[in-house]
Write an enzyme that holds these catalytic residues in place. Structure first.
Site, PDB file in Angstrom:
ATOM      1  N   CYS A   1       4.374   8.243  13.470  1.00  0.00           N
ATOM      2  CA  CYS A   1       5.114   8.512  14.690  1.00  0.00           C
ATOM      3  C   CYS A   1       5.431   7.190  15.358  1.00  0.00           C
ATOM      4  O   CYS A   1       4.588   6.593  16.003  1.00  0.00           O
ATOM      5  CB  CYS A   1       4.265   9.373  15.610  1.00  0.00           C
ATOM      6  SG  CYS A   1       5.154   9.941  17.046  1.00  0.00           S
TER       7      CYS A   1
ATOM      8  N   GLY B   1      -3.987  -6.450  -4.970  1.00  0.00           N
ATOM      9  CA  GLY B   1      -2.891  -5.692  -5.575  1.00  0.00           C
ATOM     10  C   GLY B   1      -1.526  -6.203  -5.130  1.00  0.00           C
ATOM     11  O   GLY B   1      -0.589  -6.304  -5.927  1.00  0.00           O
ATOM     12  N   THR B   2      -1.413  -6.536  -3.865  1.00  0.00           N
ATOM     13  CA  THR B   2      -0.128  -7.005  -3.336  1.00  0.00           C
ATOM     14  C   THR B   2       0.312  -8.291  -4.029  1.00  0.00           C
ATOM     15  O   THR B   2       1.463  -8.413  -4.460  1.00  0.00           O
ATOM     16  CB  THR B   2      -0.239  -7.226  -1.815  1.00  0.00           C
ATOM     17  OG1 THR B   2      -0.613  -5.992  -1.198  1.00  0.00           O
ATOM     18  CG2 THR B   2       1.082  -7.699  -1.228  1.00  0.00           C
TER      19      THR B   2
ATOM     20  N   GLN C   1      -4.084   2.382  -8.354  1.00  0.00           N
ATOM     21  CA  GLN C   1      -4.736   3.671  -8.075  1.00  0.00           C
ATOM     22  C   GLN C   1      -5.395   4.302  -9.297  1.00  0.00           C
ATOM     23  O   GLN C   1      -6.069   5.326  -9.156  1.00  0.00           O
ATOM     24  CB  GLN C   1      -3.724   4.649  -7.460  1.00  0.00           C
ATOM     25  CG  GLN C   1      -3.336   4.312  -6.023  1.00  0.00           C
ATOM     26  CD  GLN C   1      -4.480   4.467  -5.022  1.00  0.00           C
ATOM     27  OE1 GLN C   1      -5.474   5.164  -5.265  1.00  0.00           O
ATOM     28  NE2 GLN C   1      -4.362   3.808  -3.888  1.00  0.00           N
TER      29      GLN C   1
ATOM     30  N   THR D   1      -8.371 -22.514  -5.714  1.00  0.00           N
ATOM     31  CA  THR D   1      -9.781 -22.426  -6.109  1.00  0.00           C
ATOM     32  C   THR D   1     -10.204 -20.966  -6.197  1.00  0.00           C
ATOM     33  O   THR D   1      -9.954 -20.186  -5.284  1.00  0.00           O
ATOM     34  CB  THR D   1     -10.656 -23.197  -5.099  1.00  0.00           C
ATOM     35  OG1 THR D   1     -10.218 -24.547  -5.073  1.00  0.00           O
ATOM     36  CG2 THR D   1     -12.129 -23.124  -5.476  1.00  0.00           C
TER      37      THR D   1
ATOM     38  N   ASN E   1       0.045   6.385  -4.836  1.00  0.00           N
ATOM     39  CA  ASN E   1      -1.048   6.320  -3.869  1.00  0.00           C
ATOM     40  C   ASN E   1      -0.993   7.420  -2.817  1.00  0.00           C
ATOM     41  O   ASN E   1      -1.992   7.735  -2.203  1.00  0.00           O
ATOM     42  CB  ASN E   1      -1.071   4.948  -3.193  1.00  0.00           C
ATOM     43  CG  ASN E   1       0.296   4.490  -2.738  1.00  0.00           C
ATOM     44  OD1 ASN E   1       1.228   4.356  -3.545  1.00  0.00           O
ATOM     45  ND2 ASN E   1       0.443   4.264  -1.456  1.00  0.00           N
TER      46      ASN E   1
ATOM     47  N   GLY F   1      -9.328  -4.999  -6.391  1.00  0.00           N
ATOM     48  CA  GLY F   1     -10.776  -4.801  -6.344  1.00  0.00           C
ATOM     49  C   GLY F   1     -11.232  -3.694  -5.408  1.00  0.00           C
ATOM     50  O   GLY F   1     -12.087  -2.881  -5.759  1.00  0.00           O
ATOM     51  N   HIS F   2     -10.643  -3.645  -4.204  1.00  0.00           N
ATOM     52  CA  HIS F   2     -11.188  -2.739  -3.192  1.00  0.00           C
ATOM     53  C   HIS F   2     -10.803  -1.282  -3.401  1.00  0.00           C
ATOM     54  O   HIS F   2     -11.228  -0.421  -2.626  1.00  0.00           O
ATOM     55  CB  HIS F   2     -10.835  -3.210  -1.777  1.00  0.00           C
ATOM     56  CG  HIS F   2      -9.413  -3.025  -1.367  1.00  0.00           C
ATOM     57  ND1 HIS F   2      -9.028  -2.029  -0.510  1.00  0.00           N
ATOM     58  CD2 HIS F   2      -8.287  -3.695  -1.686  1.00  0.00           C
ATOM     59  CE1 HIS F   2      -7.715  -2.120  -0.305  1.00  0.00           C
ATOM     60  NE2 HIS F   2      -7.250  -3.117  -1.017  1.00  0.00           N
TER      61      HIS F   2
HETATM   62  C1  LIG Z   1      -3.628  -0.512  -2.254  1.00  0.00           C
HETATM   63  C2  LIG Z   1      -2.451  -0.614  -3.148  1.00  0.00           C
HETATM   64  C3  LIG Z   1      -1.792  -1.843  -3.349  1.00  0.00           C
HETATM   65  C4  LIG Z   1      -2.153  -3.082  -2.590  1.00  0.00           C
HETATM   66  O1  LIG Z   1      -3.384  -3.632  -2.984  1.00  0.00           O
HETATM   67  P1  LIG Z   1      -4.120  -4.672  -2.005  1.00  0.00           P
HETATM   68  O2  LIG Z   1      -5.268  -5.172  -2.822  1.00  0.00           O
HETATM   69  O3  LIG Z   1      -4.561  -3.901  -0.817  1.00  0.00           O
HETATM   70  O4  LIG Z   1      -3.147  -5.751  -1.688  1.00  0.00           O
HETATM   71  C5  LIG Z   1      -0.731  -1.881  -4.223  1.00  0.00           C
HETATM   72  N1  LIG Z   1      -0.337  -0.767  -4.882  1.00  0.00           N
HETATM   73  C6  LIG Z   1      -0.951   0.416  -4.728  1.00  0.00           C
HETATM   74  C7  LIG Z   1      -0.483   1.596  -5.501  1.00  0.00           C
HETATM   75  C8  LIG Z   1      -2.019   0.539  -3.849  1.00  0.00           C
HETATM   76  O5  LIG Z   1      -2.602   1.730  -3.682  1.00  0.00           O
END
Ligand SMILES: *Cc1c(COP(=O)(O)O)cnc(C)c1O
Length: 403
Positions: free
Chosen positions: A342, A88-89, A196, A254, A168, A217-218
């Protein structure tokens, strides 16, 4: 010591059964067994490089294109509009940097929201240093971007709007179709971080009219380290890393075939189970919400009451420090999350809770529960009891709290 007895009992139950309850699915999800099963042969037998011309390469290429089709189906895209990334990043980075830089001659103004993931906000900071101007839209106290606010932020030199599908932290779902309509009407590129939502609620890139959309994916029971950027055909975007020209020149490197196969399988599973699972999770979510809000005084729900992810709850508790609550819950076997961190010197509230207008005394005691496939009604009941006991106990000890 009646006060501690409840929490003690729960602890004993947990320790005897060794059961831990995972309720942090917005942070990551476990790999579905079917996904692992689909991936294994691509580590062991079909290890070819998808660019190679021999049969090993062809097997890998075939798996790559098959996964592309499965992901396209989940979001109603064309397979050629699916680009694999490392998550996602990276998808967010590629969308924002790639579209902003490629369209710079048209203008340098970007619109986003104040509640985006750091993968958007930090990229915007970098782009701002490179001469782009960024407008951060405020949100309502429920976490919604208002269409009138968006419309009045649009300028002649606006080249990109990036608004996340669902948040999120607080789970609020934005009116993506309407935002897409506004962007299209003004001929502005529209990107959405849908990490999300994809796999949880229907996402249809054609009906939204979105130009680019990020997936990880995760977050949908697939592997970590794999993601997708959907880029609508014809959208002007440039690559942000150079190399062998993989993924039609947009993303060199790759291809991670086992990860891609896993994400494809996860997308297929999500497509088949999403509607039933989201109904089940909504019922569990509301059950837990009612329990907590009815039993615990000075508690409330952050985010929108109905326009929210089926699996997300974000509670606020007055006189509580979120991290302490997390540790108590963890000791009871319940894994959740908080919006307050914190640091050594000060308590810092999440930017999302701040953006919805919570004062520090109201944002420090936040608790995010995000449910998933493994969670049952029993789990939710145990979590409710654990939250109640922990909040009572912490309030008794709290320096902030009522005495
Ligand atoms: C988890 C998340 C990401 C980042 O995804 P990664 O695969 O962990 O890099 C980006 N945006 C949102 C809203 C997320 O919840």
């Amino acid at each position: 010591m009646p006060l501690y007895k409840g929490i003690y009992d729960i602890t004993i139950v947990k320790m005897n059964s060794m059961k831990r309850i995972y309720m942090d699915h917005a942070a990551t999800t476990p790999l579905a067994p079917e996904v692992l099963e689909a991936m294994i042969p691509y580590f062991t037998d079909y290890y070819g490089n998808a660019s190679s011309l021999h049969s090993f390469g062809r097997e890998a290429k075939e798996a790559l294109e098959d996964a592309r089709i499965k992901i396209a189906r989940l979001i109603n895209a064309e397979p050629s509009e699916i680009f694999f990334t490392s998550g996602g990043t990276e998808s967010d980075n590629l969308a924002l940097k790639g579209i902003a830089r490629r369209n710079r001659k048209k203008g340098n103004h970007i619109i986003t929201s104040s509640i985006e993931h750091p993968a958007i906000l930090e990229v915007c900071k970098v782009l701002a240093k490179q001469g782009f101007e960024v407008t951060y839209l405020p949100v309502t106290k429920e976490g919604l971007v208002e269409l009138t606010t968006l419309e009045s932020a649009i300028r002649k030199d606006t080249i990109l709007i990036s608004i996340m599908h669902a948040n999120n932290e607080i789970g609020t779902i934005q009116p993506l179709n309407e935002i897409g309509g506004i962007a299209k009407e003004r001929n502005i590129n529209f990107h959405s971080d849908a990490v999300q939502t994809v796999g949880k609620i229907p996402v249809d890139v054609k009906s939204i009219g979105v130009d680019a959309l990020s997936i990880s994916g995760h977050k949908l029971y697939g592997p970590k380290g794999i993601g997708v950027l959907f880029v609508r055909k014809g959208v002007k975007i440039e690559s942000i890393q150079q190399g062998g020209g993989h993924e039609n020149g947009l993303r060199s490197g790759t291809e991670n075939i086992p990860g891609i196969v896993g994400l494809g399988r996860a997308a297929e599973l999500a497509r088949n189970t999403m509607l039933d699972e989201s109904k089940r999770l909504t019922a569990l979510r509301d059950h837990l919400k009612d329990f907590v809000l009815n039993r615990i005084e000075e508690s409330w729900l952050n985010g929108h009451p109905t326009k929210r992810l089926p699996n997300n709850l974000n509670f606020g508790f007055k006189y509580i420090e979120g991290e302490s609550l997390l540790l108590y819950l963890d000791a009871l076997g319940i894994a959740a999350s908080t919006g307050s961190a914190c640091s050594s010197k000060k308590l810092s509230a999440s930017h999302v809770l701040t953006a919805i207008g919570l004062q520090p005394e109201y944002s420090h005691g936040s608790l995010r529960i995000t449910l998933g496939q493994s969670n049952t009604l029993d789990d939710v009941d145990l979590a409710g009891q654990a939250i109640e006991q922990s909040v009572i106990r912490l309030r008794k000890m709290s320096a902030l709290g009522p005495r």
